[in-house]
Design an enzyme around this catalytic site. Structure first.
Site, PDB file in Angstrom:
ATOM      1  N   LYS A  13      56.353  48.436 -34.407  1.00  0.00           N
ATOM      2  CA  LYS A  13      57.226  48.372 -33.218  1.00  0.00           C
ATOM      3  C   LYS A  13      57.913  46.999 -33.134  1.00  0.00           C
ATOM      4  O   LYS A  13      59.120  46.911 -32.936  1.00  0.00           O
ATOM      5  CB  LYS A  13      56.418  48.613 -31.921  1.00  0.00           C
ATOM      6  CG  LYS A  13      55.668  49.941 -31.891  1.00  0.00           C
ATOM      7  CD  LYS A  13      54.935  50.157 -30.586  1.00  0.00           C
ATOM      8  CE  LYS A  13      53.837  49.153 -30.283  1.00  0.00           C
ATOM      9  NZ  LYS A  13      52.697  49.198 -31.236  1.00  0.00           N
ATOM     10  N   ARG A  88      52.451  52.390 -21.804  1.00  0.00           N
ATOM     11  CA  ARG A  88      51.253  52.687 -22.590  1.00  0.00           C
ATOM     12  C   ARG A  88      50.327  53.649 -21.892  1.00  0.00           C
ATOM     13  O   ARG A  88      49.289  54.010 -22.451  1.00  0.00           O
ATOM     14  CB  ARG A  88      50.491  51.394 -22.813  1.00  0.00           C
ATOM     15  CG  ARG A  88      50.783  50.701 -24.115  1.00  0.00           C
ATOM     16  CD  ARG A  88      50.042  49.394 -24.085  1.00  0.00           C
ATOM     17  NE  ARG A  88      49.537  49.047 -25.365  1.00  0.00           N
ATOM     18  CZ  ARG A  88      50.174  48.221 -26.202  1.00  0.00           C
ATOM     19  NH1 ARG A  88      51.332  47.724 -25.893  1.00  0.00           N
ATOM     20  NH2 ARG A  88      49.636  47.917 -27.342  1.00  0.00           N
ATOM     21  N   ARG A 127      48.449  41.024 -41.397  1.00  0.00           N
ATOM     22  CA  ARG A 127      49.486  40.411 -40.553  1.00  0.00           C
ATOM     23  C   ARG A 127      49.179  38.926 -40.328  1.00  0.00           C
ATOM     24  O   ARG A 127      48.061  38.545 -39.979  1.00  0.00           O
ATOM     25  CB  ARG A 127      49.577  41.109 -39.202  1.00  0.00           C
ATOM     26  CG  ARG A 127      50.519  40.396 -38.244  1.00  0.00           C
ATOM     27  CD  ARG A 127      50.930  41.218 -37.051  1.00  0.00           C
ATOM     28  NE  ARG A 127      49.809  41.730 -36.301  1.00  0.00           N
ATOM     29  CZ  ARG A 127      49.907  42.649 -35.372  1.00  0.00           C
ATOM     30  NH1 ARG A 127      51.076  43.201 -35.122  1.00  0.00           N
ATOM     31  NH2 ARG A 127      48.848  43.067 -34.730  1.00  0.00           N
ATOM     32  N   ARG A 160      46.385  34.107 -37.488  1.00  0.00           N
ATOM     33  CA  ARG A 160      46.187  35.522 -37.173  1.00  0.00           C
ATOM     34  C   ARG A 160      46.033  35.677 -35.666  1.00  0.00           C
ATOM     35  O   ARG A 160      45.563  34.766 -34.993  1.00  0.00           O
ATOM     36  CB  ARG A 160      44.941  36.050 -37.892  1.00  0.00           C
ATOM     37  CG  ARG A 160      45.187  36.227 -39.387  1.00  0.00           C
ATOM     38  CD  ARG A 160      43.938  36.692 -40.098  1.00  0.00           C
ATOM     39  NE  ARG A 160      43.317  37.880 -39.527  1.00  0.00           N
ATOM     40  CZ  ARG A 160      43.773  39.120 -39.656  1.00  0.00           C
ATOM     41  NH1 ARG A 160      44.856  39.344 -40.369  1.00  0.00           N
ATOM     42  NH2 ARG A 160      43.155  40.133 -39.109  1.00  0.00           N
ATOM     43  N   ARG A 172      41.716  49.178 -29.835  1.00  0.00           N
ATOM     44  CA  ARG A 172      43.135  49.431 -29.528  1.00  0.00           C
ATOM     45  C   ARG A 172      43.548  50.820 -30.007  1.00  0.00           C
ATOM     46  O   ARG A 172      44.342  51.497 -29.359  1.00  0.00           O
ATOM     47  CB  ARG A 172      44.013  48.347 -30.175  1.00  0.00           C
ATOM     48  CG  ARG A 172      44.027  47.056 -29.345  1.00  0.00           C
ATOM     49  CD  ARG A 172      44.318  45.822 -30.169  1.00  0.00           C
ATOM     50  NE  ARG A 172      45.612  45.797 -30.801  1.00  0.00           N
ATOM     51  CZ  ARG A 172      45.925  45.031 -31.849  1.00  0.00           C
ATOM     52  NH1 ARG A 172      45.021  44.224 -32.374  1.00  0.00           N
ATOM     53  NH2 ARG A 172      47.126  45.080 -32.371  1.00  0.00           N
TER      54      ARG A 172
END
Ligand code: AP5
Length: 218
Positions: A13, A88, A127, A160, A172
């Protein structure tokens, strides 16, 4: 054009919202980024939400809608935007609709970004973000052009996210399935949902999104 990117953690996203901002001029509104900024600046909001975010749970609907409403008010009245990470929950989706209509606005398009869980784990575990400007990279799929140097600010330190631990990512994903996935049906019922294959490489996903926008505005 007012657009929502709807997808699980790591579906891309943020990556695609930045593309839409750069190429189509849609203002990128990321609730996750706004909350992380508040945490790093140690504001009252940041202190109140840090533990919630780092453990992978959701911040309250009221707080999120207030945050988004404030940001929209700061945009030019006609500004186009892409919402990344909001809504959400069904409560947020309903409150967003009311809040936008009070500003004489509505959503044009909600794009569902489908990615399987194995790919999500790969993406999140690789990531890294520039410690200076927060630009997002991946150790395998999206490296900086020069090793260990940020493409945007030249920073040479990467970090991170605190909520990218394995425990937090699992939570999550659970929260996404329970609270956010039902919004697919919610927006399908409103006739504004389009799905894309977000498993494809970054450039292909961007092309697919660009085509959706072109169809919508033609
Ligand atoms: P938020 O920041 O929104 O996190 P998230 O939804 O978990 O999403 P991510 O940022 O992890 O992933 P992304 O989909 O943006 O993927 P990205 O582009 O980075 O929210 C964080 C927290 O804040 C929440 O858990 C919650 O606590 C709170 N919060 C936020 N909004 C809230 C709300 N509305 N209500 C309540 N609480 C809220 O990509 C991931 C990686 O993959 C990157 O390394 C990237 O380079 C790579 N990548 C991207 N696309 C591809 C591709 N196509 N192929 C290969 N690699 C790719």
């Amino acid at each position: 054009m007012r657009l929502v990117l709807l997808g699980p953690p790591g579906s891309g996203k943020g990556t695609q919202a930045k593309f839409l901002e750069k190429v189509y001029g849609l203002k990128h509104l990321s609730t996750g980024e706004l909350l992380r900024l508040a945490i790093s600046e140690k504001t009252k909001l940041g202190n109140a939400v840090a533990d919630i975010i780092n453990s992978g749970q959701l911040v309250s609907d009221d707080l999120i809608i207030e945050l988004v409403s404030d940001r929209i008010d700061k945009l030019d009245g006609k500004a186009a935007f892409v919402l990344d990470g909001c809504p959400r929950t069904k409560g947020q989706a309903e409150a967003l609709e009311v809040m936008l209509s009070e500003k004489s606005k509505n959503l044009d398009l909600v794009v569902q970004m489908a990615v399987d869980n194995d790919q999500i784990v790969k993406r999140i575990s690789g990531r890294i973000n520039c410690a200076n400007c927060a630009a997002s990279y991946h150790t395998e799929f999206k490296k900086p052009k020069i090793d260990n140097v940020c493409d945007f600010c030249g920073g040479d330190s990467f970090e991170r996210r605190a909520d990218d631990s394995e425990v937090s990512v699992r939570r999550r994903l659970d929260v996404y399935e329970r609270e956010t996935a039902p919004l697919v049906q919610f927006y399908e019922n409103k006739g504004i949902l389009q799905a894309i294959d977000a498993m494809a490489p970054v450039g292909e996903v961007s092309k697919e999104l660009g085509a959706l926008i072109a169809n919508h505005t033609s």
